[in-house]
Design a protein around this motif. Structure first.
Motif, PDB file in Angstrom:
ATOM      1  N   ARG A  43       1.036  -1.221  -0.114  1.00 55.08           N
ATOM      2  CA  ARG A  43       0.141   0.121  -0.224  1.00 55.08           C
ATOM      3  C   ARG A  43       0.879   1.222  -0.077  1.00 55.08           C
ATOM      4  O   ARG A  43       1.882   1.248   0.650  1.00 55.08           O
ATOM      5  N   ASN A  44       0.390   2.372  -0.737  1.00 57.44           N
ATOM      6  CA  ASN A  44       1.055   3.577  -0.611  1.00 57.44           C
ATOM      7  C   ASN A  44       0.378   4.535   0.312  1.00 57.44           C
ATOM      8  O   ASN A  44      -0.885   4.623   0.145  1.00 57.44           O
ATOM      9  N   SER A  45       0.813   4.828   1.322  1.00 58.71           N
ATOM     10  CA  SER A  45       0.233   5.889   2.523  1.00 58.71           C
ATOM     11  C   SER A  45       0.608   7.306   2.178  1.00 58.71           C
ATOM     12  O   SER A  45       0.258   7.955   3.166  1.00 58.71           O
ATOM     13  N   ALA A  46       1.372   7.623   1.288  1.00 61.22           N
ATOM     14  CA  ALA A  46       1.657   9.148   0.718  1.00 61.22           C
ATOM     15  C   ALA A  46       0.695   9.829   1.237  1.00 61.22           C
ATOM     16  O   ALA A  46       0.379  10.893   2.062  1.00 61.22           O
ATOM     17  N   ASN A  47      -0.717   9.571   0.564  1.00 56.67           N
ATOM     18  CA  ASN A  47      -1.793  10.579   0.727  1.00 56.67           C
ATOM     19  C   ASN A  47      -2.510  10.586   1.999  1.00 56.67           C
ATOM     20  O   ASN A  47      -2.983  11.773   2.551  1.00 56.67           O
ATOM     21  N   LEU A  48      -2.414   9.366   2.541  1.00 54.92           N
ATOM     22  CA  LEU A  48      -3.012   9.290   4.019  1.00 54.92           C
ATOM     23  C   LEU A  48      -2.142  10.102   5.001  1.00 54.92           C
ATOM     24  O   LEU A  48      -2.693  10.904   5.678  1.00 54.92           O
TER      25      LEU A  48
END
Length: 255
Positions: free
Chosen positions: A169-174
């Motif tokens: 998962r990419n958590s950058a936006n979160l």
């Protein structure tokens, strides 16, 4: 229970297929669930070792299921007929409910602590001399249950029927929108918390440490404190109802 979350935004970290009920409860209480699965559950690539072990169940054996996932993934591997004298234990209420759904009710369930310690505290497990025990679980995990039962005289083996993975998962936006998007976080195990921190990275970990965190046990709370989390709520009762009650407490008493 009259719980009003009044727009509280809650990060739900359970595996994707296990989050629906909690998310519905949060929405019904006028909260906003934000799904971010921090764990994937998958069947073992080779189920034969577990199938063979479960095929050795004999009258008087004790079969311990440590999670609802263990129930779901074990049932296709169980023999068609089980001994009538089989004793079945569940680590907690959710696991017991899963067993009920499959028509194999648990005869042993902890009354207070829904973990290995709670199960071991049951009088029925105080004397295990010459008892055969199969612990149905995922790959890896705590050794306390096996170690203590062996000390009490049991012959214990593991039937590992699933494995836990950290999702890609990419958590950058979160992380970027955390302060606007996340008012509270729920985690249901120490392993899930470790996965979440791994996915969030250093900046996300810093934000998590100052965000209200709901956990299900004192053991997970201690782990959270060790990781630097400062605002930890432990549920008073097990399951989703306990999580919702803790979230309501956070809404009403944020500090």
């Amino acid at each position: 229970m009259n719980c009003q979350l009044r727009g509280l935004s809650v990060l739900v970290t359970r595996p994707a297929d296990q989050a629906d009920n909690l998310c519905r409860m949060i929405e019904a209480a006028h909260g906003r669930p934000l799904r971010f699965p921090a764990m994937e559950i998958a069947a073992m690539e080779d189920p034969q070792p577990a199938r063979q072990l479960l095929g050795t169940i004999t009258p008087g054996s004790l079969l311990i299921f440590v999670s609802a996932n263990a129930v779901v993934h074990a049932f296709p591997l169980l023999p068609n007929e089980l001994p009538l004298e089989l004793q079945v234990a569940a680590i907690g209420e959710a696991t017991a409910a899963a067993l009920d759904e499959y028509g194999l009710p648990a005869t042993l369930v902890p009354e207070q602590r829904f973990d290995s310690e709670g199960l071991l505290a049951l009088d029925a497990l105080s004397d295990m001399q010459n008892r055969k025990v199969i612990i149905v679980r995922g790959r890896g995990g705590r050794e306390l249950l096996r170690q203590e039962l062996e000390k009490r005289g049991a012959a214990v083996a593991y039937a590992e029927v699933y494995e836990r993975r950290v999702p890609a998962r990419n958590s950058a936006n979160l992380v970027r929108g955390w302060e606007q998007m996340v008012d509270a976080v729920t985690v249901t195990s120490s392993e899930l918390l470790d996965n979440l921190i791994q996915l969030l990275g250093e900046e996300g970990k810093r934000l998590l440490q100052i965000t209200p965190l709901v956990v299900l046990s004192e053991r997970t709370a201690e782990h959270a404190f060790d990781l630097g989390c400062r605002k930890v709520w432990v549920t008073d009762v097990a399951g989703d109802r306990g999580i919702l009650e803790a979230l309501c407490d956070i809404r009403n008493n944020p500090e």
